[in-house]
Design a protein around this motif. Structure first.
Motif, mmCIF file in Angstrom:
data_model
loop_
_atom_site.group_PDB
_atom_site.id
_atom_site.type_symbol
_atom_site.label_atom_id
_atom_site.label_comp_id
_atom_site.label_asym_id
_atom_site.label_seq_id
_atom_site.Cartn_x
_atom_site.Cartn_y
_atom_site.Cartn_z
ATOM 1 N N SER A 1 -7.176 -0.451 4.894
ATOM 2 C CA SER A 1 -7.867 0.411 3.925
ATOM 3 C C SER A 1 -8.439 -0.383 2.756
ATOM 4 C CB SER A 1 -6.936 1.525 3.419
ATOM 5 O OG SER A 1 -6.551 2.371 4.470
ATOM 6 N N ARG B 1 3.015 -1.385 4.262
ATOM 7 C CA ARG B 1 2.286 -0.114 4.106
ATOM 8 C C ARG B 1 3.188 1.023 4.549
ATOM 9 N NH1 ARG B 1 -3.856 1.813 4.802
ATOM 10 N NH2 ARG B 1 -3.472 4.016 4.420
ATOM 11 N N GLU C 1 0.219 4.837 8.630
ATOM 12 C CA GLU C 1 -1.077 4.307 9.099
ATOM 13 C C GLU C 1 -0.961 2.794 9.252
ATOM 14 O OE1 GLU C 1 -2.983 6.506 9.933
ATOM 15 O OE2 GLU C 1 -2.647 8.209 8.582
ATOM 16 N N ASN D 1 -10.939 5.894 -3.100
ATOM 17 C CA ASN D 1 -10.245 7.078 -3.633
ATOM 18 C C ASN D 1 -11.067 7.813 -4.695
ATOM 19 O OD1 ASN D 1 -6.939 5.529 -3.405
ATOM 20 N ND2 ASN D 1 -7.966 6.870 -1.957
ATOM 21 N N ARG E 1 -12.295 11.305 -3.784
ATOM 22 C CA ARG E 1 -11.403 12.474 -3.649
ATOM 23 C C ARG E 1 -11.838 13.557 -4.646
ATOM 24 N NH1 ARG E 1 -5.227 10.622 -2.238
ATOM 25 N NH2 ARG E 1 -5.808 9.226 -0.513
ATOM 26 N N PHE F 1 -0.884 -1.309 -4.596
ATOM 27 C CA PHE F 1 -2.182 -0.645 -4.425
ATOM 28 C C PHE F 1 -2.028 0.794 -4.915
ATOM 29 C CE2 PHE F 1 -5.814 -0.221 -1.020
ATOM 30 C CZ PHE F 1 -6.752 -0.203 -2.040
ATOM 31 N N ALA F 2 -2.602 1.066 -6.083
ATOM 32 C CA ALA F 2 -2.416 2.371 -6.721
ATOM 33 C C ALA F 2 -3.616 3.295 -6.529
ATOM 34 C CB ALA F 2 -2.151 2.189 -8.211
ATOM 35 N N PHE F 3 -4.815 2.722 -6.431
ATOM 36 C CA PHE F 3 -6.031 3.549 -6.340
ATOM 37 C C PHE F 3 -7.159 2.675 -5.802
ATOM 38 C CE2 PHE F 3 -9.743 5.830 -8.012
ATOM 39 C CZ PHE F 3 -9.385 7.149 -7.810
ATOM 40 N N SER F 4 -7.750 3.124 -4.688
ATOM 41 C CA SER F 4 -8.761 2.284 -4.041
ATOM 42 C C SER F 4 -10.175 2.663 -4.481
ATOM 43 C CB SER F 4 -8.659 2.433 -2.514
ATOM 44 O OG SER F 4 -9.148 3.703 -2.102
ATOM 45 N N ARG G 1 -3.403 0.296 9.033
ATOM 46 C CA ARG G 1 -4.710 -0.271 8.671
ATOM 47 C C ARG G 1 -4.613 -0.836 7.263
ATOM 48 N NH1 ARG G 1 -6.452 5.545 9.473
ATOM 49 N NH2 ARG G 1 -5.928 6.621 7.528
ATOM 50 N N THR H 1 0.883 -1.171 0.000
ATOM 51 C CA THR H 1 0.000 0.000 0.000
ATOM 52 C C THR H 1 0.915 1.213 0.000
ATOM 53 O OG1 THR H 1 -1.795 -1.140 1.140
ATOM 54 C CG2 THR H 1 -1.780 1.253 1.298
ATOM 55 N N MET H 2 0.929 1.894 -1.129
ATOM 56 C CA MET H 2 1.883 2.983 -1.362
ATOM 57 C C MET H 2 1.256 4.281 -0.859
ATOM 58 S SD MET H 2 2.934 1.824 -5.233
ATOM 59 C CE MET H 2 1.338 2.130 -5.974
ATOM 60 N N ASP H 3 1.429 4.568 0.431
ATOM 61 C CA ASP H 3 0.725 5.716 1.014
ATOM 62 C C ASP H 3 1.702 6.810 1.449
ATOM 63 O OD1 ASP H 3 -1.524 7.110 1.838
ATOM 64 O OD2 ASP H 3 -1.551 6.204 3.830
HETATM 65 C C1 IPE Z 1 -4.823 3.534 0.580
HETATM 66 O O1 IPE Z 1 -4.395 4.814 0.929
HETATM 67 C C2 IPE Z 1 -5.018 3.429 -0.893
HETATM 68 C C3 IPE Z 1 -3.806 3.521 -1.709
HETATM 69 C C4 IPE Z 1 -2.594 3.679 -1.284
HETATM 70 C C5 IPE Z 1 -4.031 3.391 -3.130
HETATM 71 P P1 IPE Z 1 -5.439 5.927 1.415
HETATM 72 O O2 IPE Z 1 -4.643 7.144 1.743
HETATM 73 O O3 IPE Z 1 -6.511 6.101 0.423
HETATM 74 O O4 IPE Z 1 -6.051 5.252 2.715
HETATM 75 P P2 IPE Z 1 -6.692 5.913 4.025
HETATM 76 O O5 IPE Z 1 -7.622 6.991 3.560
HETATM 77 O O6 IPE Z 1 -5.565 6.474 4.819
HETATM 78 O O7 IPE Z 1 -7.341 4.779 4.712
#
Ligand code: IPE
Ligand code: IPE
Ligand code: MG
Length: 243
Positions: A193, A185, A189, A66, A69, A60-63, A191, A16-18
């Motif tokens: 997600s 992740r 965070e 997302n 947004r 994970f590029a786009f949930s 979690r 999860t690339m956050d």
């Molecule tokens: C998770 O990150 C989704 C991706 C990395 C594609 P988000 O930033 O959307 O997740 P939340 O809002 O912190 O749960």
């Protein structure tokens, strides 16, 4: 290097690339600049996983979430997916990478849908790293689409409810039998997600405060070391695992 070669590697790494937005904000830049800066670590992870003969990498590029947004950010991300795939596809092909995209693709811009299909087709015969990119993806969406698929088979008489096993259900998910062994992740965070819910059933979870654009080889190495140090008991006792 000998030590690195000997350590137990996960077969399937999912990330999860956050933290792209925070990375950009810290530099007084717009969020789109953060997403663009995230391409560097994507390239690095593909290269490192390929070189280490890791079987599969899921990014994970786009949930599903997302999509909510602001339209400008969603639009800039769709543009970035299109441009970066166009720029990288030859290199991926040369690296023998087989690409797959998982998620609700019908929600994506039509020209992006066509491009994803073309990239899958072009790399389908490749035998190297399986690169799985989750775009417009949600773990619940995946489970629901699998259930709907099985329900249709039952309705048509091709399948009986008693034949629905975990095996059969897994086959109907977008990744099939491809359990994540290590989930990384970035961004701090702790979690999921709505990432790979079915496929994370027995994953080792690694969280780092590093923001995605800053994620480097040493960080990946640290995550792989974390995985190698875990005893994966799958519910057994330690002595049972050892024998
Ligand atoms: C998770 O990150 C989704 C991706 C990395 C594609 P988000 O930033 O959307 O997740 P939340 O809002 O912190 O749960
Ligand atoms: C992850 O970075 C990329 C996507 C969700 C598309 P974010 O955009 O969530 O960055 P932060 O979490 O706001 O820093
Ligand atoms: Mg985020």
């Amino acid at each position: 290097m000998a030590g690195a070669a000997a350590k137990t590697l996960p077969r399937h790494v999912a990330i999860t690339m956050d933290g792209n937005g925070r990375w950009a904000a810290a530099r007084g830049l717009g969020r789109a600049a953060g997403h663009k800066a995230g391409l560097g670590p994507v390239r690095m992870c593909i290269q490192e996983c390929s070189q280490r003969n890791i079987e599969a990498l899921t990014l994970f590029a786009f949930s599903s979430e997302n999509w909510a947004r602001p339209a400008a950010e969603v639009g800039s991300l769709m543009g970035l997916f299109f441009d970066s795939l166009e720029a990288e596809i030859s290199e991926l092909q040369a690296r023998n990478v087989a690409m797959r995209f998982i998620g609700a693709r019908r929600r994506l811009p039509v020209r992006l849908q066509a491009q994803l299909a073309a990239a899958e087709e072009r790399t389908a015969g490749n035998t190297g790293l399986k690169l799985q990119v989750a775009v417009s993806y949600g773990g619940r969406w995946d489970i629901v689409q699998a259930a709907a698929q099985l329900a249709r088979e039952c309705a048509s008489g091709a399948l009986r409810a008693e034949e629905i096993t975990e095996e059969r259900f897994a086959q109907a998910t977008t990744l099939g039998h491809c359990d994540a062994e290590l989930v990384i992740r970035t961004g701090g965070e702790q979690r999921l997600s709505n990432f790979l819910l079915w496929h994370c059933a027995y994953a080792e979870l690694y969280f780092t405060p590093r923001l995605w654009p800053d994620f480097g080889v040493a960080d990946l190495e640290e995550a792989l070391d974390f995985f190698a140090a875990r005893e994966r008991r799958f519910g057994l006792l330690s002595g049972q695992v050892a024998s």
